[in-house]
Design a protein around this motif. Structure first.
Motif, short mmCIF file in Angstrom:
data_model
loop_
_atom_site.label_atom_id
_atom_site.label_comp_id
_atom_site.label_asym_id
_atom_site.label_seq_id
_atom_site.Cartn_x
_atom_site.Cartn_y
_atom_site.Cartn_z
N PRO A 8 0.74 -1.19 -0.01
CA PRO A 8 0.04 0.22 -0.10
C PRO A 8 0.88 1.26 0.19
CG PRO A 8 -0.72 -1.68 1.66
CD PRO A 8 0.61 -2.02 1.08
N ILE A 9 0.39 2.11 -0.61
CA ILE A 9 1.18 3.51 -0.66
C ILE A 9 1.59 4.25 0.72
CG2 ILE A 9 1.10 5.96 -1.36
CD1 ILE A 9 1.09 4.09 -3.78
N LEU A 10 0.76 4.21 1.46
CA LEU A 10 1.33 4.81 2.94
C LEU A 10 2.13 3.88 3.73
CD1 LEU A 10 -2.06 6.24 4.42
CD2 LEU A 10 -0.13 7.33 3.75
N GLU A 11 2.18 2.43 3.46
CA GLU A 11 3.11 1.61 4.21
C GLU A 11 4.58 1.86 3.43
OE1 GLU A 11 5.30 -1.40 6.18
OE2 GLU A 11 3.15 -0.39 6.52
N SER A 12 4.42 2.09 1.92
CA SER A 12 5.63 2.52 1.11
C SER A 12 6.11 3.75 1.70
CB SER A 12 5.40 2.52 -0.41
OG SER A 12 5.08 1.36 -0.85
N VAL A 13 5.36 4.88 2.08
CA VAL A 13 5.71 5.99 2.40
C VAL A 13 6.55 5.87 3.80
CG1 VAL A 13 5.10 8.22 3.38
CG2 VAL A 13 4.26 7.35 1.15
N THR A 45 2.03 7.74 -6.95
CA THR A 45 2.77 8.61 -6.38
C THR A 45 3.02 10.34 -6.67
OG1 THR A 45 4.68 7.91 -7.95
CG2 THR A 45 4.38 6.58 -6.03
N SER A 46 1.73 10.47 -7.51
CA SER A 46 1.76 11.97 -7.83
C SER A 46 1.56 12.82 -6.46
CB SER A 46 0.58 12.23 -8.73
OG SER A 46 -0.65 12.00 -7.96
N VAL A 47 1.99 14.15 -6.64
CA VAL A 47 1.61 14.97 -5.33
C VAL A 47 0.26 15.09 -4.98
CG1 VAL A 47 1.74 17.79 -5.08
CG2 VAL A 47 3.79 16.40 -6.27
N GLU A 48 -0.75 14.97 -6.00
CA GLU A 48 -1.87 15.11 -5.40
C GLU A 48 -2.50 14.04 -4.62
OE1 GLU A 48 -1.00 15.35 -8.71
OE2 GLU A 48 -0.99 17.47 -8.87
N ILE A 49 -2.06 12.70 -5.30
CA ILE A 49 -2.71 11.60 -4.46
C ILE A 49 -1.66 11.61 -3.12
CG2 ILE A 49 -2.47 9.07 -4.57
CD1 ILE A 49 -4.30 10.12 -6.53
N LEU A 50 -0.42 11.70 -2.96
CA LEU A 50 0.19 11.66 -1.58
C LEU A 50 -0.33 12.77 -0.95
CD1 LEU A 50 3.77 11.36 -3.09
CD2 LEU A 50 2.60 9.58 -1.87
N SER A 51 -0.56 14.04 -1.08
CA SER A 51 -1.12 14.96 -0.40
C SER A 51 -2.42 14.61 0.21
CB SER A 51 -1.47 16.18 -1.14
OG SER A 51 -2.15 17.05 -0.42
N ARG A 52 -3.52 13.89 -0.60
CA ARG A 52 -4.55 13.45 -0.05
C ARG A 52 -4.35 12.34 1.10
NH1 ARG A 52 -8.03 11.56 -4.64
NH2 ARG A 52 -7.50 13.61 -5.48
N LEU A 53 -3.60 11.46 0.82
CA LEU A 53 -3.39 10.40 1.51
C LEU A 53 -2.77 10.51 2.82
CD1 LEU A 53 -2.15 7.57 -1.02
CD2 LEU A 53 -4.18 7.55 0.36
N LEU A 54 -1.76 11.35 2.71
CA LEU A 54 -1.23 11.89 3.84
C LEU A 54 -1.97 12.73 4.77
CD1 LEU A 54 2.39 12.50 2.39
CD2 LEU A 54 1.85 10.79 3.95
N SER A 55 -2.78 13.69 4.20
CA SER A 55 -3.66 14.47 5.00
C SER A 55 -4.68 13.81 6.08
CB SER A 55 -4.29 15.63 4.36
OG SER A 55 -5.36 14.76 3.45
N SER A 56 -4.89 12.56 5.43
CA SER A 56 -5.95 11.67 6.23
C SER A 56 -5.31 10.55 7.05
CB SER A 56 -7.09 11.26 5.22
OG SER A 56 -6.38 10.29 4.26
N ASP A 57 -4.07 10.47 7.06
CA ASP A 57 -3.24 9.50 7.81
C ASP A 57 -3.56 9.28 9.18
OD1 ASP A 57 -1.39 7.33 8.42
OD2 ASP A 57 -0.30 8.95 9.01
N GLN A 58 -3.93 8.43 9.89
CA GLN A 58 -4.23 8.20 11.16
C GLN A 58 -3.54 6.97 11.81
OE1 GLN A 58 -8.39 8.20 12.05
NE2 GLN A 58 -8.70 10.19 11.21
#
Length: 67
Positions: A8-13, A45-58
């Motif tokens: 998953p992207i957040l795991e990769s981050v 891994t686009s800026v738009e997708i990463l921004s959205r995912l990171l802003s909602s990370d809990q």
């Protein structure tokens, strides 16, 4: 095999920050490095997708820092 396209992207981050010694990265640099690690995955891994995912990370405790 620490970061792959199957994760998953957040795991990769999260793993990318571990690999970089938890040094801050801006979204563009984060996306570039993730794309390389994930075998050229430029959409998720686009800026738009990463921004959205990171802003909602809990779960991972990722947060924005002000420079």
């Amino acid at each position: 095999d620490f970061i792959t396209g199957e994760l998953p992207i957040l795991e990769s981050v999260f793993r990318l920050f571990l690999a970089n010694g938890n040094q801050p990265l801006d979204l563009e640099e984060l996306g570039t490095q993730l794309s390389e690690w994930r075998g050229g995955d430029t959409y998720r891994t686009s800026v738009e997708i990463l921004s959205r995912l990171l802003s909602s990370d809990q779960y991972y405790g990722l947060r924005q820092i002000n420079k």
